[in-house]
Structure formats: C-alpha cells, structure tokens
Design a protein around this motif. Sequence first.
Motif: not given
Length: 273
Positions: A11-14, A41-43, A47-49, A260-261
């Motif tokens: 369910y919570y997977g990418r 940030r949402a994207v 993407n797991g970043q 951070m970025t």
Amino acid sequence: MTTPLETSEQYYGRQANFEYMSASQLKAFIGTPGIRACEERAVAELNGQYVRPASNALTIGSYVDVMLTGTEDEQHAFRESHPEMFSSRGATKGQLKAEYRSVNDMVARAFEDEANGGIFMRALRGEKQKVVTGEIHGHKFKGRIDVLGDGFITDLKTVENVNKRYYNEGWWDFISWWGYDLQGAIYQELVWQMTGRRLPFYINALSKQTPCDIDLIQVPQDRLDEAMARVTPSALDRIAALKSGELKPTRCEHCDWCRMTKVIRQPRILEVV
Ligand SMILES: [Zn+2]
C-alpha cells in the motif's frame, strides 16, 4: 497492470504511490492551512530522494492505533519494530520511555470511557485498515481507512488539544488545519464508489494533554463537501503531470527539502519585513 495494495508494504510502496493518488499526496502537493505544499519535496518523496524525518508524534499515533484497534499479534509486531520506544536497561527495562508515556494514558482513557458506558470504543468497531480504491476526475485513488464500521467511517487521531485553534490567514480548528476534512472526503467518496453508501465520517480523538481529553467528532457533510471542492480536475491533472515528470515541480523555499537542496546563485537583496 494494477499494483496490489493488500499489505502495508504494498500500500505504501513506491509503485502504488505512482499508480494511485491519495489524501496524503494531496496534502503534500496542494497543502492545507497548516501544511505548506511543496511540489518539489512531494515529488522527491515519491522518488525516494526525500524521507520525512521520523517524529515522536507519528510513532505515538501508530502505537495508540495498534493498541486500540490491532490484534495481539499486531501489537507484538509493533513493539518488536519500535525498540526505540522502550527502555532497554535498569529498573524500567521494557517499559515505555518517558517521551512515549502519554500513550498509556491515551489508551487507558479510551478503555475508561467504555467502562463508564461511553461510545468511543464502539466507533472503532469494524473493518480495520480497510483499503479502498476508486477514481476521482479520471485519476486512480487509494485510501486506507482506520475503521470502516457498519454505517460509518472512523479515523483515530492523537492530537495536541481538540479545542485548539490555529492561525493562518484566518482561524482553523485542528481538523481543517491538518487536512482531516480532505482525508474524510476522499475516504467517503471511495467508500461510496465501492459500496453505493455515503457514510458519515468520524474522528476519534485522544489528546496528549494531562489529563488526556477524549472526543468523538462527526465532521459535517458541508465541511467534507468544501474539502472535496478543492480537489479540482486541474489540480489532479497537475499532480499527475508532476508525478510522471512531464511538469517541473515548483519549490516552496521554506521546507526542510528546499533548505537541504538550496544552491546560492546570486545574493538576495534584503527585503523589509
Ligand atoms: Zn519546499
């Protein structure tokens, strides 16, 4: 192909997060009075970043949830996977650490209500962590409902104070502030699509105050409708295009991800506040 959503990993997977939209994605992309949206940030999160920092508040919420609605096995599994919550040495070995002790009060408060003839626990009876899916404005949606009862939908929340008002260009109660109205509206819509029944949405709230406050709140239908009206076709099309990489996400320049970025390309002229 449709991604299975049965287990919480699925369910919570990418894959599921790319295929489906959800209330939490809407909160991240569109924001709520209390949550500033940041598309980049949402994207990055999808993407797991970007990984949201772990917070005590989230852990406390999940623990109360599993203690009130989980099976013994689920409670055991939760404790095993959260050793950081329990003292590992000395006389208090195995007991909750001080910062998590409010959990015991909240759980006890809920059972005390039941012992006194209250209906708080009754609103937690039903199918637990029920996964629902459907389509809104042509986009696939998923939801995971704390409790789908017989004729109602419930979400269990641990809150600061049920009566607290928050300010952001106007005053808001905790339900609008955190987007729980939006969450309820999405759940209600998906349940309606699956069952043909439009069910009332309740929030079972327990506060972190001492003594702990307890509340059972029905979010009125007009509040759910107002929240749903913000979920426009153009907003969803934009989110879909951001998720697929067709559109470049905007940055809020306020959140932890943007800090951070950040890259300094020129000095900024100090503005008068
Ligand atoms: Zn940002």
